[in-house]
Structures are given as C-alpha cells and as structure tokens.
Design an enzyme around this catalytic site. Structure first.
Site, PDB file in Angstrom:
ATOM      1  N   ASN A   1       1.001  -1.126  -0.072  1.00 33.63           N
ATOM      2  CA  ASN A   1       0.051  -0.115   0.029  1.00 33.63           C
ATOM      3  C   ASN A   1       0.957   1.336  -0.004  1.00 33.63           C
ATOM      4  OD1 ASN A   1      -1.603   1.830   0.456  1.00 33.63           O
ATOM      5  ND2 ASN A   1      -2.402   1.522   2.415  1.00 33.63           N
ATOM      6  N   TRP A   2       0.958   1.780  -1.226  1.00 31.97           N
ATOM      7  CA  TRP A   2       1.850   3.001  -1.362  1.00 31.97           C
ATOM      8  C   TRP A   2       1.465   4.227  -0.782  1.00 31.97           C
ATOM      9  CZ3 TRP A   2       3.895   2.794  -7.209  1.00 31.97           C
ATOM     10  CH2 TRP A   2       4.850   1.503  -7.159  1.00 31.97           C
ATOM     11  N   LYS A   3       0.267   4.198  -0.130  1.00 22.66           N
ATOM     12  CA  LYS A   3      -0.320   5.367   0.310  1.00 22.66           C
ATOM     13  C   LYS A   3      -0.289   6.620  -0.616  1.00 22.66           C
ATOM     14  CE  LYS A   3      -0.214   3.127   4.882  1.00 22.66           C
ATOM     15  NZ  LYS A   3      -0.144   3.299   6.133  1.00 22.66           N
TER      16      LYS A   3
ATOM     17  N   HIS B   1      -9.517   1.066   4.974  1.00 19.94           N
ATOM     18  CA  HIS B   1      -8.394   1.352   5.736  1.00 19.94           C
ATOM     19  C   HIS B   1      -8.652   2.186   6.795  1.00 19.94           C
ATOM     20  CE1 HIS B   1      -4.086   2.413   6.535  1.00 19.94           C
ATOM     21  NE2 HIS B   1      -3.776   1.413   6.011  1.00 19.94           N
TER      22      HIS B   1
ATOM     23  N   GLU C   1      -6.769   4.562   7.956  1.00 26.01           N
ATOM     24  CA  GLU C   1      -6.765   5.957   7.650  1.00 26.01           C
ATOM     25  C   GLU C   1      -7.858   6.604   6.997  1.00 26.01           C
ATOM     26  OE1 GLU C   1      -2.888   5.507   5.544  1.00 26.01           O
ATOM     27  OE2 GLU C   1      -1.870   4.867   7.365  1.00 26.01           O
TER      28      GLU C   1
ATOM     29  N   GLU D   1      -5.388  -4.923  10.560  1.00 25.85           N
ATOM     30  CA  GLU D   1      -4.304  -3.738  10.864  1.00 25.85           C
ATOM     31  C   GLU D   1      -4.660  -3.204  12.007  1.00 25.85           C
ATOM     32  OE1 GLU D   1      -2.516  -2.648   6.818  1.00 25.85           O
ATOM     33  OE2 GLU D   1      -4.076  -1.338   7.178  1.00 25.85           O
TER      34      GLU D   1
ATOM     35  N   GLY E   1       2.659   2.219  11.018  1.00 31.83           N
ATOM     36  CA  GLY E   1       3.658   3.486  10.837  1.00 31.83           C
ATOM     37  C   GLY E   1       4.096   3.733  12.296  1.00 31.83           C
TER      38      GLY E   1
ATOM     39  N   SER F   1       3.605  -2.322  10.338  1.00 29.68           N
ATOM     40  CA  SER F   1       4.948  -2.285  10.709  1.00 29.68           C
ATOM     41  C   SER F   1       5.528  -3.602  10.384  1.00 29.68           C
ATOM     42  CB  SER F   1       5.205  -2.015  11.977  1.00 29.68           C
ATOM     43  OG  SER F   1       4.879  -0.523  12.201  1.00 29.68           O
TER      44      SER F   1
ATOM     45  N   GLY G   1       2.899  -1.079   4.496  1.00 30.29           N
ATOM     46  CA  GLY G   1       2.875   0.452   4.032  1.00 30.29           C
ATOM     47  C   GLY G   1       4.317   0.925   3.824  1.00 30.29           C
ATOM     48  N   GLY G   2       5.160   1.189   4.902  1.00 26.74           N
ATOM     49  CA  GLY G   2       6.468   2.096   4.586  1.00 26.74           C
ATOM     50  C   GLY G   2       7.430   0.881   4.024  1.00 26.74           C
TER      51      GLY G   2
END
Ligand code: 13P
Length: 253
Positions: free
Chosen positions: A9-11, A95, A97, A167, A173, A212, A233-234
């Site tokens: 997920n490149w966000k 998600h 977010e 999640e 993150g 993470s 993510g990251g």
C-alpha cells in the site's frame, strides 16, 4: 491451499520516476512461487502507467480506495468500473486512515466492499482496533462490528472472492508490530466469525496482517496458521524491503 498475498500500500507516496524504478525492481526481483502473489497499490494518478508496467508480469495491481457509486455526479470520486478498466484486480477498502481521517463508517465501508465485488474487483477489507480499544479489552468486539457490517450487507458468499487484512491501528507506521501470537489470535477470531456462516469460505479466504511489517519480522508472522501474507505500508516503498517480505512468504511455501 490458500497461498500468500504480499500487498504494497503505497499510500500517498511516489512520483512517475520513483514508481517506474520501484515497480521495475519489484518485477525483476520477485519470487517465482505459485504460493505467493505480489500486489502493488499506487495512488490513483499512477494506476494506468503502473498497469502498463506490470502488464505481462505476475505483479498484480490494486487501488487504495473507490467510490460506492457506479458513475454520475460525484466530483472527485473514482468508480469501481474505472479501476477495473485501467487494470486493477484488487482494491483496499476501509483502511483505518480512511475510517479515521475521512469519516468512513462501517456502513460506508460495507457499501464500498459491495460495489467493488459487484464490479468484479477483489476487495481487501481492512479491520483493526485502536490502542484504546485494545487496552479496554474491546479488540474482538471492534472486529466483529467492522466485519459484521459487511457480512450483513453482502452475505458470506461474497467473501469467496475477497481478502481480509487485520491492521491494528496502533501498529501502523509506528514500528510497533503485533507479535505473531497477538496477530494470530485476531486472525483466528476473524476466521471463526466467517466459519460460523460458511466453513469452506472461511478456510479459503486470505487474511493479511498489516502494521510495521518488515523483512525481519515477516517470517515470524507468516509462520502463523491463520496469517496469509501482509499489507505493507512503509516497507513497500523500498524494493529491497518489499522483496525481503515477499521472500519470507515464499520460504513458507
Ligand atoms: P506500515 O507498514 O507503514 O505500518 O503501514 C501499514 C499499512 O497501513 C498498510 O495498509
């Protein structure tokens, strides 16, 4: 055999040049394994160029969000059919977010899930509790209401072509991953909620862990019975990190 899905997920990250390089490196280094599927979910403006990039490769393409509506006067929204049109196979739905920052309720998420399925996309339904929920012992209850709203609207059959992602919000993150046992407990609970309605579908649905995940902790997480991959993510923004996670999944196969 469920197989693993490792999804990036490149966000809201990336630009043309960076995306080209990242996707190119992932394609060049991805494991050749029948039991692991790899997926990237870039931001909307890059879906078409990334579709061209992944064309003819085993790397799948997905989006990060969609509209619950099919078309019409919805300025700024993206229809499910548009995502399919540009080559998406998957779409992330609900998600945390989006739930926290863009006001998506359980019911709104359920309608998006339904719209994705109806269009022929595979929704990746995200569920997860906040730290406050966990500390108050509400983890299972929160998951039940997030998943319950979708089950109620679409029925269990739709989950035959869907993916779930657990999640925990406190792990996203933050560098604080859920331990393999903590994650397994929730994954098992999610599968049992589905199994109460259809054993077969419950045993076939892939449940990803997100929060993470990196090249060092992926092995331990993927070794758990009910963890079928990761929503990353990251670590999905650097090919070496993402490929290390993919390799961890391949080594389980
Ligand atoms: P991180 O891997 O950066 O914690 O993000 C997880 C996530 O939100 C994936 O959807």
């Amino acid at each position: 055999m469920r197989g693993f899905l490792v999804a990036g997920n490149w966000k809201m990250n990336g630009r043309n040049a960076v995306n080209e390089q990242l996707a190119g490196e992932i394609i060049a280094g991805m494991p050749h394994s029948d039991s692991v599927e790899l997926l990237i979910c870039p931001p909307y403006p890059y879906l078409a160029s990334m579709a061209a990039k992944v064309d003819g490769t085993a790397l799948a393409l997905g989006a990060q969000n969609l509209s619950e509506f099919e078309s019409g006067a919805h300025t700024g929204e993206i229809a499910p059919g548009m995502l399919l049109d540009v080559g998406c196979k998957y779409v992330i739905v609900g998600h945390s977010e989006r739930r926290a920052m863009y006001g998506e309720s359980n019911e709104c998420v359920a309608r998006k899930f339904a719209a994705a399925s109806k269009a022929g996309l595979q929704p990746i339904l995200c569920v997860g509790e906040t730290l406050e929920d966990r500390e108050a012992g509400r983890t299972e209850k929160v998951i039940e209401s997030q998943l319950g709203a979708v089950l109620e609207l679409v029925g269990i059959e739709t989950f035959a072509t869907a993916v779930l992602a657990y999640e925990p919000v406190w792990a996203i993150g933050t560098g604080k991953t859920a331990s393999p046992d903590q994650a397994q407990d929730v994954h098992k609970h999610i599968r049992s909620i589905l199994a109460a309605q259809d054993d077969n579908i419950a045993s076939q649905v892939r449940i990803l862990y997100g929060g993470s995940v990196n090249g060092s902790n992926a092995d331990g997480l993927f070794a758990m019975t009910d963890i079928d991959g990761g929503l990353i993510g990251g670590a999905s923004l650097k090919s070496a990190d993402f490929l290390a996670i993919a390799a961890a999944a391949a080594s389980q196969g």
